[in-house]
Motif scaffolding. Structure first.
Motif, PDB file in Angstrom:
ATOM      1  N   ARG A  51       2.134  11.115   4.427  1.00  0.00           N
ATOM      2  CA  ARG A  51       3.433  11.585   3.953  1.00  0.00           C
ATOM      3  C   ARG A  51       3.583  13.048   4.328  1.00  0.00           C
ATOM      4  NH1 ARG A  51       3.754  11.866  -1.305  1.00  0.00           N
ATOM      5  NH2 ARG A  51       1.552  11.459  -1.658  1.00  0.00           N
ATOM      6  N   LYS A  70       0.827  -1.189   0.000  1.00  0.00           N
ATOM      7  CA  LYS A  70       0.000   0.000   0.000  1.00  0.00           C
ATOM      8  C   LYS A  70       0.867   1.246   0.000  1.00  0.00           C
ATOM      9  CE  LYS A  70      -4.206  -1.594   2.213  1.00  0.00           C
ATOM     10  NZ  LYS A  70      -4.766  -1.905   3.518  1.00  0.00           N
ATOM     11  N   ASP A  71       0.253   2.317  -0.413  1.00  0.00           N
ATOM     12  CA  ASP A  71       0.916   3.612  -0.277  1.00  0.00           C
ATOM     13  C   ASP A  71       1.125   3.885   1.205  1.00  0.00           C
ATOM     14  OD1 ASP A  71       0.426   3.677  -2.909  1.00  0.00           O
ATOM     15  OD2 ASP A  71      -0.708   5.552  -2.922  1.00  0.00           O
ATOM     16  N   PRO A  72       2.132   4.676   1.528  1.00  0.00           N
ATOM     17  CA  PRO A  72       2.285   5.061   2.935  1.00  0.00           C
ATOM     18  C   PRO A  72       1.056   5.831   3.404  1.00  0.00           C
ATOM     19  CG  PRO A  72       4.054   5.959   1.574  1.00  0.00           C
ATOM     20  CD  PRO A  72       3.132   5.258   0.671  1.00  0.00           C
TER      21      PRO A  72
END
Lengths: 367, 528
Positions: free
Chosen positions: A13, A8-10
């Motif tokens: 951010r 998954k994307d972080p």
């Protein structure tokens, strides 16, 4: 193609912001104070069951409820602002002067000494002598670490810090020398009957001279840092010593000169503390203000006028918090907690001014 | 052959208000050497940093071997077989080669030196590297460090290698060696992406060239169909004249006489050894050498920023006073301020622009007055003239900045350099020293600066040009001094109407490395 759920994307951010306009900046800063007050209120309510609004009213009363209290708060504010003004040039030069505490004490000792030994002089000349000698004493106290830094590049943080302890020992020595009455191990109120060397009342107010002195210093320091060649040199040295050398600035000269100035103003703060406030000297005359003022100077980004404002905020919080501690039967530490929370929010607001957070988009828009 | 290994789709990355990559979509084929070409600031490095996990894209997808992947950190990238060699090496100085190799791979693994050494040897033999596993990084030359970085990436099993400006720090000979290795890697099926802005290298090594301009993807061409000028046009967006002129000055007065210059740095190393040379007005004197060969100390000695050993001498002659045979001024032992007070107009564009030449936290105006803020008679600074100068430089050199009071550290590298060079030239110097003056600048700005230097030369000033791009130096300089390890290893002179066969970068490259020239150029002296 579709099973990208494994990685998954972080979640969050941190992204750097572009330059921010000053309007939103101020809003964020004020907002942070408001949010911190709300958080404190919730915390107080949860822990003690008290009405937070009532607590804040008590706080305000504690700080400005009576003439005497306003006097104490403003005196405290001026004291903090004075030390911060003294620290500003040093920190702007990236000289970590942690020694304001000691410089204040030394200024205070000299002031007290003048009050005790020169009490036959009329008020005005005596005050001038006290002003000058305490400034000189503070300057000397700062000169030592500055010379060592300039000549041998010693660590000024440790050096100035250790000078504080020497100053405390010196204070103890003079307290026992001047103790009054004998055996009390305190100096007591100096010249309590003649009031020699006390700040006189001006316009019927006891703290007028404190205000005049500190505001004058604030203006002078603002001009000095912003418009003079010395101020320019301080800024260059603070940014990069190599650039300063490249420009032909003598870095050691600037360090020594600036520290003399910084120490002198901190010494004057000692004079304010003794002559303009407590009229006595003890090891707690500086009372940690040399450290608190570091926060004031940095939060204000070395702008004298912001320093006055922040000093006011801290002085208000200090005396208000002490009041709620006694009135609402909260522990003394409660006031420290509130100050801590508010400072934390103010510092955190700087983060949000420079960065913003990006959250993971919940549903990826895919056809 | 043309099997796509990486595909980027609409990859976008912004930093604050700056868009570094703007919807970049491109394909990289398996087993090719792809040159990623673009000017500085065109987004080459940030694009590749997103492949190697340093940055995370704001938008867009990365597709590896047909599957979308998310690369959150360098570890993810390694697991996917992507490795990057950064321009600034990421090595631990006090560790040996093998210790650096295993750093951060598996925290639980034991340090089995023999096994690692064997693996290093295997990689080296396969691709033609030379590396000593037990050598400490601080003992290594730049090219050895780079080799180590590449071997490190291979050791971690990368199939796709990204090399960021690998030749920037190498001599021509070392560059050739590196290219041989890169070709070997290709033979072994690796995909190699080389980030660069040097056109001749692109043409000699790559299979295809992908071009970025201002964060946008312009296109990919086959190297065999490209020429220097076609690539430049794609890179810059318009036709650029790539010629550097070398005007001939009619008068060449002696301005500086450097004799027996010795310098020992704070660590006790002798960084300048018996340097002797003269500097004349109306010429551009190039100083070549591997970085760290004493260039910095040499310029700083002249500028009054270095402590020199006893016996060192730098004499400055005023351009008009030589005819009247007046003695020159000794510069050694004087501070920059004392030198200026003698009426000597010495300008210096140091390598470290923000750390030495400029005050990063100040705006253009305040930076303009850095050197002569003392000139008025009172205690206040005078900002009127600096402000006018700042406006003038902003207009003439086309500095891109929100305003002249914006802190210069917020400007891009090229604009920072324009501010610095503009100020130094505005002081109308008799001697202008520049260190790596075009480093990080786009082609247009670079040529603007070469032009400015030539203007200074035509005015009769001496220009001392410390450079790294030997092609440029050969085209621009009248004389080139080659430094090696703090000594002058050779001097080449361009003869306007003579035989200039020896005035080439191959010769300079040889002189930059000690082996060949030490004995011939220096042998006689050693015996004395």
């Amino acid at each position: 193609m579709s099973d990208n759920s494994a990685v998954k994307d972080p979640f969050i951010r941190v992204v750097k912001r572009g330059d921010m306009k000053s309007g939103p900046k101020i809003c964020i800063r004020i907002g942070s104070v408001v949010v911190s007050l709300i958080v404190c209120g919730i915390l107080i309510n949860v822990i003690t069951g008290l009405n937070p609004v009532a607590v804040y009213v008590t706080m305000f009363k504690g700080a400005f409820g009576s003439t005497r209290r306003s006097f104490a708060t403003i005196r405290e504010m001026m004291m903090l602002a004075c030390v911060a003004i003294g620290l500003a040039p040093a920190f702007k030069m990236k000289f970590w002067n942690i020694g304001a505490e000691g410089q204040i004490l030394i200024g205070g000792i000299v002031s007290a000494g003048c009050m005790i030994n020169l009490n036959m002089l009329p008020t005005f000349p005596l005050l001038i002598i006290m002003f000058a000698t305490s400034a000189a004493a503070g300057a000397l106290w700062a000169l030592l670490p500055a010379v060592f830094k300039a000549k041998w590049n010693t660590n000024e943080t440790l050096f100035t810090l250790m000078m504080n302890y020497v100053a405390i020992q010196l204070t103890s020595f003079f307290v026992s020398k001047w103790e009054n009455p004998k055996g009390s191990n305190t100096v007591g109120i100096i010249n309590s009957n003649t009031q020699a060397g006390w700040f006189p009342e001006i316009f019927g107010q006891k703290y007028t001279l404190n205000i005049i002195l500190v505001v004058t210093l604030a203006i002078l320091m603002w001009v000095y840092l912003k418009y003079t060649k010395h101020g320019y040199e301080i800024a260059v040295v603070g940014d990069s010593e190599n650039t300063a050398r490249y420009a032909g600035i003598s870095v050691s000269k600037v360090i020594i000169r600036t520290m003399l100035l910084s120490g002198a103003v901190c010494g004057i703060a000692g004079f304010l503390a003794v002559s303009g406030a407590s009229h006595t000297i003890s090891t707690s005359t500086a009372g940690g203000r040399g450290f608190t003022a570091i926060i004031v100077a940095w939060l204000a980004k070395f702008n004298s006028f912001y320093m006055l404002l922040i000093a006011l905020l801290l002085a208000f919080l200090g005396s208000g918090a002490t009041e709620i501690a006694s009135k609402c039967k909260l522990n003394d530490y409660a006031s420290d907690m509130i100050i801590g929370i508010i400072l934390f929010f103010i510092l955190a607001s700087e983060f949000f001014i420079n960065y913003r957070l990006v959250f993971r988009k919940h549903a990826k828009e895919e056809a | 052959m043309s099997e796509t290994v990486i595909e980027l789709r609409n990859v976008t990355k912004t930093f604050g208000s700056v868009t570094s990559n703007d919807h970049v979509s491109m394909k990289i084929e398996k087993g090719e050497i792809l040159a990623l070409l673009g000017e500085n600031g065109s987004g080459k490095t940030s694009l590749m940093n997103m492949l190697s996990g340093i940055y995370f894209p704001d938008e867009g997808e990365i597709i590896l071997n047909g599957k979308p992947v998310v690369i959150r950190d360098p570890r993810d990238a390694y697991e996917l077989g992507i490795g990057m060699v950064h321009q600034h090496f990421k090595l631990v100085d006090v560790f040996t080669a093998s210790e650096n190799m295993i750093l951060g791979i598996d925290p639980k693994a034991k340090l089995d030196r023999r096994k690692i050494a064997a693996q290093i040897k295997e990689i080296c033999d396969k691709y033609g590297f030379v590396i000593d596993p037990d050598k400490k990084v601080y003992d290594m030359s730049v090219s050895e460090k780079q080799t180590l970085e590449i071997v490190k990436v291979l050791y971690r099993g990368a199939d796709i290698l990204i090399l960021d400006e690998p030749t920037a720090v190498l001599t021509p000979q070392e560059t050739e060696r590196l290219f041989d290795v890169v070709r070997n890697m290709k033979k072994n099926g690796k995909t190699v992406i080389i980030i660069t802005h040097k056109l001749h290298e692109v043409l000699s090594i790559s299979d295809r060239v992908a071009i970025l301009r201002r964060g946008q993807y312009i296109g990919t061409v086959n190297t065999s169909e490209a020429t220097e000028s076609s690539l430049t046009e794609m890179m810059v967006g318009k036709k650029v004249e790539l010629n550097i002129e070398r005007p001939v000055a009619d008068k060449k007065p002696l301005l500086l006489e450097v004799r027996n210059l010795n310098c020992i740095n704070p660590e006790g190393l002798q960084v300048l050894k018996d340097i002797n040379f003269d500097v004349y007005g109306g010429e551009i004197l190039g100083i070549a050498g591997i970085s760290g060969s004493g260039q910095k100390e040499l310029l700083e000695s002249i500028a009054g920023l270095q402590r020199n050993e006893k016996g060192s001498s730098i004499i400055y002659y005023q351009p008009h006073s030589r005819d009247e045979s007046i003695d020159g001024d000794q510069l050694v032992g004087k501070s920059p301020r004392e030198i200026r007070d003698l009426g000597i107009r010495l300008s210096f564009v140091p390598e470290d622009r923000l750390g030495m030449g400029l005050v990063g936290s100040m705006g253009m105006t305040e930076n303009m007055m850095l050197k002569d803020y003392r000139s008025n008679g009172h205690i206040f600074t005078d900002v009127k003239k600096p402000r006018q100068l700042a406006e003038k430089i902003k207009d003439e050199l086309e500095v891109v900045t929100p305003g002249i009071s914006t802190p210069v550290k917020n400007l891009s590298g090229g604009n920072v350099q324009k501010v610095l060079v503009g100020r130094e030239i505005a002081a109308s110097p008799t001697v202008l020293m520049t260190a790596y003056v075009v480093r990080g600048l786009d082609i247009n700005t670079s040529y603007t600066i070469y032009h400015l230097l030539n203007e200074q030369k035509k005015k009769g000033s001496a220009v001392i040009f410390v450079g790294e791009d030997l092609d440029v130096m050969v085209a621009l300089c009248d004389r080139i001094i080659v430094l090696c390890d703090g000594r002058i290893n050779g001097v080449l002179e361009y003869k306007p109407d003579g035989d200039n066969k020896d005035f080439n970068k191959g010769n300079i490259g040889l002189m930059m490395t000690k082996i060949d020239y030490r004995d011939t150029a220096d042998g006689g002296k050693k015996d004395e």
